[in-house]
Design an enzyme around this catalytic site. Structure first.
Site, PDB file in Angstrom:
ATOM      1  N   ASP A  43      25.537  32.375  40.394  1.00 43.53           N
ATOM      2  CA  ASP A  43      25.789  33.245  41.542  1.00 43.53           C
ATOM      3  C   ASP A  43      24.469  33.419  42.277  1.00 43.53           C
ATOM      4  OD1 ASP A  43      26.167  35.371  43.302  1.00 43.53           O
ATOM      5  OD2 ASP A  43      27.518  36.444  41.968  1.00 43.53           O
ATOM      6  N   TYR A 134      25.099  37.227  59.356  1.00 41.66           N
ATOM      7  CA  TYR A 134      25.014  35.789  59.085  1.00 41.66           C
ATOM      8  C   TYR A 134      23.946  35.134  59.957  1.00 41.66           C
ATOM      9  CZ  TYR A 134      26.605  30.882  59.029  1.00 41.66           C
ATOM     10  OH  TYR A 134      26.679  29.514  58.935  1.00 41.66           O
ATOM     11  N   LEU A 168      31.031  24.583  64.138  1.00 38.40           N
ATOM     12  CA  LEU A 168      32.165  25.015  63.313  1.00 38.40           C
ATOM     13  C   LEU A 168      32.740  23.823  62.557  1.00 38.40           C
ATOM     14  CD1 LEU A 168      34.147  27.218  62.442  1.00 38.40           C
ATOM     15  CD2 LEU A 168      35.514  26.677  64.481  1.00 38.40           C
TER      16      LEU A 168
END
Length: 239
Positions: A43, A134, A168
């Protein structure tokens, strides 16, 4: 990317949080022709895990030719609501873990004359609405690895750094995040992945994918008002 590397006959170590998914990917990599395929569950928001992953790869493979940094923490696609703690957390998987892994892998990459591949985003080049946390992490990535690239070149290092600027891409997580909000088309993940691998293998400093992300990066300085208009009108938003 793992599947493309497998087709090229590479030895691969991959990481993610979910063991069951990792096991499926490893099985397919071996079927596609990977010499060796291993995984380590980790993680990237846990401070000790990034270095653990690199140490595992170095131990199992005996060294690294490529370090591909391409992981991201979950962040909503919406107006910023003032949640500073989320930004503080998101910097761990999206930025600090990249720095940790790069530093840990650097000695091995020096020995192999290897490459470091940093997967970033158009958000790191130009600000986007609905993605303030972000965007902040991607700007940090571009700034840090851009500076590190200069420093390695000045030291005449054997290591190349490739920063990949993506638009994208049609991954499941990306499409789910922007569904109903972004009107622009998404581009194929498998093609993006191959372009990223080629960029690292040929030691190019930058990749823009798809092609128009490069044009947008130029026009933001030449025609900032027009660029802002295009960005805002590519989103469905009713105040």
């Amino acid at each position: 990317m793992a599947y493309h590397y497998a087709r090229f006959g590479a030895k691969i170590v991959i990481t993610a949080r979910r063991k069951k998914i990792l096991e499926k990917v490893i099985e397919k990599c071996l079927n596609l022709g990977a010499q060796e395929a291993l995984y380590v569950s980790a993680d990237m928001s846990i401070e000790t895990d990034p270095e653990k992953v690199v140490d595992f790869a170095l131990e199992k493979l005996g060294g690294l030719d490529y370090l591909v940094l391409n992981h991201v923490g979950k962040s909503g696609f919406a107006m910023w609501n003032g949640d500073v703690d989320h930004i503080r957390w998101l910097m761990k998987p999206n930025f600090f873990s990249y720095v940790q892994m790069a530093w840990r892998a650097l000695p091995s990459l020096e020995q192999s004359k290897g490459s470091m591949i940093v997967v970033s985003s158009m958000a790191g080049k130009m600000s986007n609405p609905f993605a303030a946390p972000y965007t902040a992490t991607k700007c940090a990535l571009n700034g840090f690895f851009g500076s590190l690239n200069h420093e390695l070149a000045m030291k005449k290092s054997n290591v190349s750094i490739s920063i990949c600027t993506l638009g994208l891409i049609d991954t499941e997580s990306a499409i789910n995040a922007v569904r109903g909000i972004i009107t622009t088309p998404a581009y194929p993940a498998t093609e993006a992945a191959l372009n990223i691998i080629i960029t690292g293998a040929t030691r190019q400093q930058e990749l823009y994918y798809p092609w128009f992300t490069y044009v947008m990066n130029l026009t933001k300085d030449w025609f900032p008002s027009l660029t802002n208009h295009i960005i805002r009108n590519a989103l469905n938003y009713n105040p």
